[in-house]
Design an enzyme around this catalytic site. Sequence first.
Site, PDB file in Angstrom:
ATOM      1  N   HIS A 162      -7.319  -5.865   1.026  1.00 38.03           N
ATOM      2  CA  HIS A 162      -6.129  -5.059   0.771  1.00 38.03           C
ATOM      3  C   HIS A 162      -4.946  -5.591   1.585  1.00 38.03           C
ATOM      4  O   HIS A 162      -5.044  -5.780   2.804  1.00 38.03           O
ATOM      5  CB  HIS A 162      -6.452  -3.611   1.173  1.00 38.03           C
ATOM      6  CG  HIS A 162      -5.399  -2.625   0.808  1.00 38.03           C
ATOM      7  ND1 HIS A 162      -4.678  -2.665  -0.362  1.00 38.03           N
ATOM      8  CD2 HIS A 162      -4.949  -1.526   1.469  1.00 38.03           C
ATOM      9  CE1 HIS A 162      -3.828  -1.652  -0.405  1.00 38.03           C
ATOM     10  NE2 HIS A 162      -3.966  -0.953   0.696  1.00 38.03           N
TER      11      HIS A 162
ATOM     12  N   SER B  38       0.829  -1.199   0.000  1.00 40.43           N
ATOM     13  CA  SER B  38       0.000   0.000   0.000  1.00 40.43           C
ATOM     14  C   SER B  38       0.863   1.248   0.000  1.00 40.43           C
ATOM     15  O   SER B  38       1.742   1.378  -0.845  1.00 40.43           O
ATOM     16  CB  SER B  38      -0.955  -0.076   1.199  1.00 40.43           C
ATOM     17  OG  SER B  38      -2.092   0.690   0.947  1.00 40.43           O
TER      18      SER B  38
ATOM     19  N   LYS C 115       4.244   1.886  -2.319  1.00 41.51           N
ATOM     20  CA  LYS C 115       4.679   3.043  -3.110  1.00 41.51           C
ATOM     21  C   LYS C 115       6.142   3.339  -2.742  1.00 41.51           C
ATOM     22  O   LYS C 115       6.983   3.600  -3.594  1.00 41.51           O
ATOM     23  CB  LYS C 115       3.835   4.288  -2.776  1.00 41.51           C
ATOM     24  CG  LYS C 115       2.326   4.164  -2.960  1.00 41.51           C
ATOM     25  CD  LYS C 115       1.641   5.509  -2.662  1.00 41.51           C
ATOM     26  CE  LYS C 115       0.232   5.413  -2.083  1.00 41.51           C
ATOM     27  NZ  LYS C 115      -0.772   4.828  -2.911  1.00 41.51           N
TER      28      LYS C 115
ATOM     29  N   GLU D  97      -3.947  14.087   1.268  1.00 42.99           N
ATOM     30  CA  GLU D  97      -4.088  13.007   2.256  1.00 42.99           C
ATOM     31  C   GLU D  97      -2.841  12.824   3.106  1.00 42.99           C
ATOM     32  O   GLU D  97      -2.935  12.552   4.302  1.00 42.99           O
ATOM     33  CB  GLU D  97      -4.410  11.680   1.552  1.00 42.99           C
ATOM     34  CG  GLU D  97      -4.616  10.563   2.565  1.00 42.99           C
ATOM     35  CD  GLU D  97      -4.879   9.195   1.945  1.00 42.99           C
ATOM     36  OE1 GLU D  97      -5.322   9.116   0.792  1.00 42.99           O
ATOM     37  OE2 GLU D  97      -4.636   8.190   2.654  1.00 42.99           O
TER      38      GLU D  97
ATOM     39  N   GLN E 213      -8.049   6.858  -6.679  1.00 43.23           N
ATOM     40  CA  GLN E 213      -7.206   7.924  -6.117  1.00 43.23           C
ATOM     41  C   GLN E 213      -6.413   8.622  -7.233  1.00 43.23           C
ATOM     42  O   GLN E 213      -5.886   7.972  -8.132  1.00 43.23           O
ATOM     43  CB  GLN E 213      -6.230   7.325  -5.111  1.00 43.23           C
ATOM     44  CG  GLN E 213      -5.366   8.356  -4.418  1.00 43.23           C
ATOM     45  CD  GLN E 213      -4.757   7.830  -3.138  1.00 43.23           C
ATOM     46  OE1 GLN E 213      -4.318   6.690  -3.090  1.00 43.23           O
ATOM     47  NE2 GLN E 213      -4.735   8.649  -2.110  1.00 43.23           N
TER      48      GLN E 213
END
Length: 438
Positions: A361, A227, A231, A281, A273
């Site tokens: 997820h 997640s 990244k 965020e 997103q």
Amino acid sequence: CNRNNDYYSQCIPGQATTPAPAPTTSTATTPPPSSTSVPAAPGSCPVLPSNPSFTANARLPNPFKFFNGNAVTTKADWDCRREEISQLLQRYELGTLPPKPSSVTGSYSGGRLTINVSEAGKSISFQVSISTPSGATAPYPAIIAYGGMSIPTPSGVSVITFNNDDIAAQTNTGSRGQGKFYTLYGSGHSAGAMTAWAWGVSRIIDALSTTTGHNIDLNRIAVTGCSRNGKGALVAGAFDTRIALTIPQESGSGGGGCWRISDKMLSSGINTQTASEIVGENVWFSKNFEPYVRSINNLPFDHHLLAALVAPRALLVIDNTSIDWLGPRSVFGCMKTANKIWQALGVADHMGVSQVGNHNHCAFPSNEQGDLDAFVNKFLKNQSTNTNIVKTDGANQVGFVDSEWVDWTTVAVILLCFTLYAYIRQRVHRGSKLPLPP
Ligand code: MCU
């Protein structure tokens, strides 16, 4: 490629492609990989203007064209282009990655590595834990795991648990400038959290290379995270060429996704997103990205070029088709496009995409295990496996149409060079004594 073998370095942009043979002795005798970035030929690379003007491009920018419009046709060109992409990403999205600090020292004891860093009169120290795989013979390959493992731990592989939040906080937008990276470089430093974490990963590898006792093989290091940490893992793999295998898991937009494709998904009604959302965020990106998030087409890059920095080293993008927010079409299209760079370099099977749905997820599904094993076994355990994996189970991914996004082709000269490289590699592996290519 074997980093220490000049045969290969003549033909390969970047440094390693396949892992060096497993050393048979302890880490003390394992030569550390030599550098953290690919040096461009001094003086011969096109120079980016200090204040360039950008031309809008709705498609994914051409990896094989310099910012000045010149074509990338040789290995030396690719080294320059890679450096140019790195500079563009740092300037306009991720923030500046500082070079190795003047002092980095390490000490290892009882499964903990302490890393001490000093620069310009300031010092920080952080620790990572290092597991010893049971039943394996040292030195071990290792996976640096952001916040701990979210993929199953492969047998025989050590896990280096990296508390990335300690280096740069990521609670919300109020976390800007907080964490040990900013203690060292100042809270106003341009680096977003992901760049700060990548810097931390590089310092871990620096410290591993000057300490003994941990039994980690520096030629077989991977990085992973899920997640937001996925990244981050992609950014670390992009910047540090000592990382042999990069495994971002469900990284979504801002990771394996391309901003342009995510914007298109949102505008077609899929709750995905986007860049303009993400900067409100958290602090994963530099403040310098903010002026561009509503006009992404103006940026001369997208995340297929972030992935390109990993090439020709190994990258396995693990993804989830069931969560719209992650932009599955964006990730698949973006990474499938990135694979063209590995294709051009003659090592398409060093980069894989495995996109599987119907799970929560960051809950690694068992039907993805084979893909993970194939990459781990080849790039961390020096086994021969089939890593030609670019696949999705998502019907939605059909919505990604190459011709809508890609208006460029790969470059024949690079292909030729790499075909020659592949041939030489085969011959060398068979024990032939070929003369150095001209
Ligand atoms: C996929 O990564 C992020 C996502 O970018 C955020 O919007 C969401 O809040 O959190 C995800 C995540 O890190 O989940 C653990």
